[in-house]
Scaffold this active site. Structure first.
Site, PDB file in Angstrom:
ATOM      1  N   CYS A   1      50.392  55.122  36.452  1.00 21.29           N
ATOM      2  CA  CYS A   1      50.973  56.138  37.339  1.00 21.29           C
ATOM      3  C   CYS A   1      49.921  57.034  37.987  1.00 21.29           C
ATOM      4  O   CYS A   1      50.223  57.751  38.939  1.00 21.29           O
ATOM      5  CB  CYS A   1      51.997  56.961  36.577  1.00 21.29           C
ATOM      6  SG  CYS A   1      53.389  55.970  36.027  1.00 21.29           S
TER       7      CYS A   1
ATOM      8  N   HIS B   1      53.314  63.320  40.757  1.00 24.85           N
ATOM      9  CA  HIS B   1      53.842  62.002  40.404  1.00 24.85           C
ATOM     10  C   HIS B   1      55.286  62.180  39.936  1.00 24.85           C
ATOM     11  O   HIS B   1      55.597  63.142  39.223  1.00 24.85           O
ATOM     12  CB  HIS B   1      52.989  61.387  39.294  1.00 24.85           C
ATOM     13  CG  HIS B   1      53.595  60.166  38.698  1.00 24.85           C
ATOM     14  ND1 HIS B   1      53.955  59.081  39.466  1.00 24.85           N
ATOM     15  CD2 HIS B   1      53.941  59.853  37.416  1.00 24.85           C
ATOM     16  CE1 HIS B   1      54.491  58.169  38.674  1.00 24.85           C
ATOM     17  NE2 HIS B   1      54.498  58.607  37.434  1.00 24.85           N
TER      18      HIS B   1
ATOM     19  N   ASN C   1      60.831  56.263  39.300  1.00 23.83           N
ATOM     20  CA  ASN C   1      59.378  56.232  39.149  1.00 23.83           C
ATOM     21  C   ASN C   1      58.850  54.922  39.734  1.00 23.83           C
ATOM     22  O   ASN C   1      59.040  53.856  39.142  1.00 23.83           O
ATOM     23  CB  ASN C   1      59.019  56.363  37.659  1.00 23.83           C
ATOM     24  CG  ASN C   1      57.524  56.373  37.407  1.00 23.83           C
ATOM     25  OD1 ASN C   1      56.728  56.133  38.311  1.00 23.83           O
ATOM     26  ND2 ASN C   1      57.132  56.645  36.179  1.00 23.83           N
TER      27      ASN C   1
HETATM   28  N1  COA Z   1      71.257  56.595  28.130  1.00 19.58           N
HETATM   29  C1  COA Z   1      71.837  57.260  27.121  1.00 19.58           C
HETATM   30  N2  COA Z   1      71.200  57.589  25.998  1.00 19.58           N
HETATM   31  C2  COA Z   1      69.910  57.239  25.886  1.00 19.58           C
HETATM   32  C3  COA Z   1      69.229  56.556  26.902  1.00 19.58           C
HETATM   33  C4  COA Z   1      69.967  56.216  28.041  1.00 19.58           C
HETATM   34  N3  COA Z   1      69.420  55.551  29.085  1.00 19.58           N
HETATM   35  N4  COA Z   1      67.966  56.349  26.523  1.00 19.58           N
HETATM   36  C5  COA Z   1      67.840  56.896  25.320  1.00 19.58           C
HETATM   37  N5  COA Z   1      69.012  57.421  24.918  1.00 19.58           N
HETATM   38  C6  COA Z   1      69.318  58.104  23.683  1.00 19.58           C
HETATM   39  C7  COA Z   1      68.316  57.812  22.598  1.00 19.58           C
HETATM   40  O1  COA Z   1      68.626  56.602  21.944  1.00 19.58           O
HETATM   41  C8  COA Z   1      68.462  59.007  21.712  1.00 19.58           C
HETATM   42  O2  COA Z   1      69.570  58.831  20.895  1.00 19.58           O
HETATM   43  P1  COA Z   1      69.516  59.237  19.344  1.00 19.58           P
HETATM   44  O3  COA Z   1      69.219  60.724  19.361  1.00 19.58           O
HETATM   45  O4  COA Z   1      70.848  58.871  18.856  1.00 19.58           O
HETATM   46  O5  COA Z   1      68.387  58.434  18.784  1.00 19.58           O
HETATM   47  C9  COA Z   1      68.761  60.133  22.675  1.00 19.58           C
HETATM   48  O6  COA Z   1      69.231  59.514  23.880  1.00 19.58           O
HETATM   49  C10 COA Z   1      67.559  60.995  23.022  1.00 19.58           C
HETATM   50  O7  COA Z   1      66.472  60.118  23.330  1.00 19.58           O
HETATM   51  P2  COA Z   1      65.050  60.673  23.608  1.00 19.58           P
HETATM   52  O8  COA Z   1      64.087  59.542  23.683  1.00 19.58           O
HETATM   53  O9  COA Z   1      64.783  61.800  22.663  1.00 19.58           O
HETATM   54  O10 COA Z   1      65.263  61.285  25.060  1.00 19.58           O
HETATM   55  P3  COA Z   1      64.260  62.120  25.862  1.00 19.58           P
HETATM   56  O11 COA Z   1      64.865  63.425  26.183  1.00 19.58           O
HETATM   57  O12 COA Z   1      62.885  62.087  25.263  1.00 19.58           O
HETATM   58  O13 COA Z   1      64.181  61.303  27.226  1.00 19.58           O
HETATM   59  C11 COA Z   1      62.746  59.815  28.423  1.00 19.58           C
HETATM   60  C12 COA Z   1      63.705  59.967  27.255  1.00 19.58           C
HETATM   61  C13 COA Z   1      62.263  58.376  28.478  1.00 19.58           C
HETATM   62  C14 COA Z   1      63.481  60.147  29.695  1.00 19.58           C
HETATM   63  C15 COA Z   1      61.563  60.790  28.203  1.00 19.58           C
HETATM   64  O14 COA Z   1      61.030  60.596  26.939  1.00 19.58           O
HETATM   65  C16 COA Z   1      60.480  60.624  29.217  1.00 19.58           C
HETATM   66  O15 COA Z   1      60.654  60.939  30.367  1.00 19.58           O
HETATM   67  N6  COA Z   1      59.293  60.190  28.766  1.00 19.58           N
HETATM   68  C17 COA Z   1      58.125  60.107  29.617  1.00 19.58           C
HETATM   69  C18 COA Z   1      58.384  59.164  30.737  1.00 19.58           C
HETATM   70  C19 COA Z   1      57.203  59.032  31.575  1.00 19.58           C
HETATM   71  O16 COA Z   1      56.757  59.978  32.115  1.00 19.58           O
HETATM   72  N7  COA Z   1      56.747  57.781  31.696  1.00 19.58           N
HETATM   73  C20 COA Z   1      55.785  57.379  32.595  1.00 19.58           C
HETATM   74  C21 COA Z   1      54.536  58.122  32.467  1.00 19.58           C
HETATM   75  S1  COA Z   1      54.053  58.271  34.038  1.00 19.58           S
END
Ligand code: COA
Length: 331
Positions: free
Chosen positions: A113, A254, A284
């Site tokens: 990214c 980004h 993204n």
């Molecule tokens: N829909 C519904 N629920 C979902 C889900 C989806 N698409 N994806 C995950 N969940 C659930 C998880 O299983 C978890 O459930 P649990 O508590 O029963 O285990 C819950 O939602 C929370 O998941 P979590 O991973 O804590 O969510 P989060 O708030 O961290 O958001 C991302 C997840 C991926 C959006 C976040 O971690 C993120 O943005 N990470 C960085 C992404 C990024 O920048 N990537 C590229 C770098 S450039």
């Protein structure tokens, strides 16, 4: 000699993948996706015969038309991507052929990214040292080619697209690309990667069975590192150049997650209306997010505007670029 962005262009495929579409594919819902990421839809390149170079070529063609130059005038094409058409030849090589950049050479750059930022800084050097007059920097990714559409934690995040900028010597001493700060840290490698297909894990039945050709992400540590990394480096470049939040005309972040963008904006002390946000429409697009922002906001940019570009991505890689916008769109 200062390098300046003198033209921007972009391309996204027509086909959309909406949050509603994703609810048919995995256990998710519109409210969760919007509140956790800010994303409503993504553009997906569905044509199986098209790849990253085709989107990059569309962006570069538009770039040349807008600037009124013939592709044969391009000296070099640098493409940031993690989804090259193939391991080799490079995507830049294929783009050059597709647009008729007959005198250009080029190469790909892999920094996930942060790829467009790293490529922009690399391209800048060729102008600053007087080697070239027309450098094309492309950020392009067909993320749908490496996303596992049964994994709800990643398939909601990514889209396909391409952006391109033209770098030329600045017409004045004031405007153009002024400063950059870039970092990488291999400690982050295990949290966000595509393991299969490289020299460590060449393609085999096993790599396919283990889904190693898909993007893998452990979202929480990436999120944590991104929030701190992108915000800190943006603050660092402002401080180094004596800028306050009021001096910044635009933050060009980004587009990975709206909450990461918000944290960066708050740390910089920049008003929210000065932040380019289009994640809701594209998701993204990895290396394409920043040039697509520049394309979408080009009409609002004024000569002399202070822009801070900021990114964080797999690697980990992250960084910030400070530039003064070099042209008014109607000029
Ligand atoms: N829909 C519904 N629920 C979902 C889900 C989806 N698409 N994806 C995950 N969940 C659930 C998880 O299983 C978890 O459930 P649990 O508590 O029963 O285990 C819950 O939602 C929370 O998941 P979590 O991973 O804590 O969510 P989060 O708030 O961290 O958001 C991302 C997840 C991926 C959006 C976040 O971690 C993120 O943005 N990470 C960085 C992404 C990024 O920048 N990537 C590229 C770098 S450039």
């Amino acid at each position: 000699m200062r390098a300046a962005i003198t033209c921007v262009a972009g391309y996204v495929p027509d086909d959309l993948l909406t949050n509603a579409d994703l609810t048919e594919m995995v256990d998710t819902n519109d409210e969760w996706i919007k509140s956790r990421t800010g994303i409503s839809q993504r553009h997906i390149l569905k044509d199986p015969l098209k790849a990253t170079s085709d989107m990059g070529a569309e962006a570069v063609k538009t770039l040349c038309e807008k600037r009124g130059i013939d592709p044969s005038e391009i000296d070099i094409i640098i493409t940031a991507t993690v989804t090259p058409d193939m391991m080799f030849p490079s995507t830049s090589n294929l783009i050059a052929q597709k647009v008729g950049a007959t005198k250009a050479w080029g190469f790909d750059l892999s920094a996930a990214c942060s790829g467009f930022m790293f490529a922009l800084t690399t391209g800048t050097q060729f102008i600053q040292n007087g080697t070239y007059k027309k450098v094309v920097v492309v950020g392009a990714d067909k993320m749908s080619s490496i996303v596992d559409y049964t994994d709800r934690t990643t398939c909601i995040l990514f889209g396909d697209g391409a952006g391109a900028v033209l770098l030329e010597p600045s017409e004045d001493e004031e405007n153009g690309i002024i400063d950059h700060i870039h970092y990488c840290d291999g400690e982050g490698a295990s949290f966000l990667r595509q393991e299969g297909g490289g020299s460590l894990n060449p393609a085999s039945h096993e790599t396919v069975d283990k889904k190693m050709h898909f993007l893998f992400q452990d979202g929480k540590p990436v999120f944590k590192a991104a929030v701190t990394g992108m915000a800190d480096v943006s603050y660092e470049i402002m401080e180094r150049n004596g800028l306050t939040g009021d001096d910044v005309a635009w933050l060009v972040p980004h587009q990975a997650n709206l909450r990461i963008i918000d944290a960066t904006q708050r740390r910089m002390g920049v008003d929210r209306e000065k932040v380019m946000i289009n994640i809701q429409d594209y998701g993204n697009t990895t290396a394409a997010t920043i040039p697509l922002c520049l394309r979408d906001w080009e009409n609002q940019l004024k000569k002399g505007d202070n822009l801070i570009l900021a990114a964080f991505g797999g690697g980990f890689t992250w960084g910030s670029i400070y530039l003064k916008w070099a042209y008014d769109t109607d000029s």
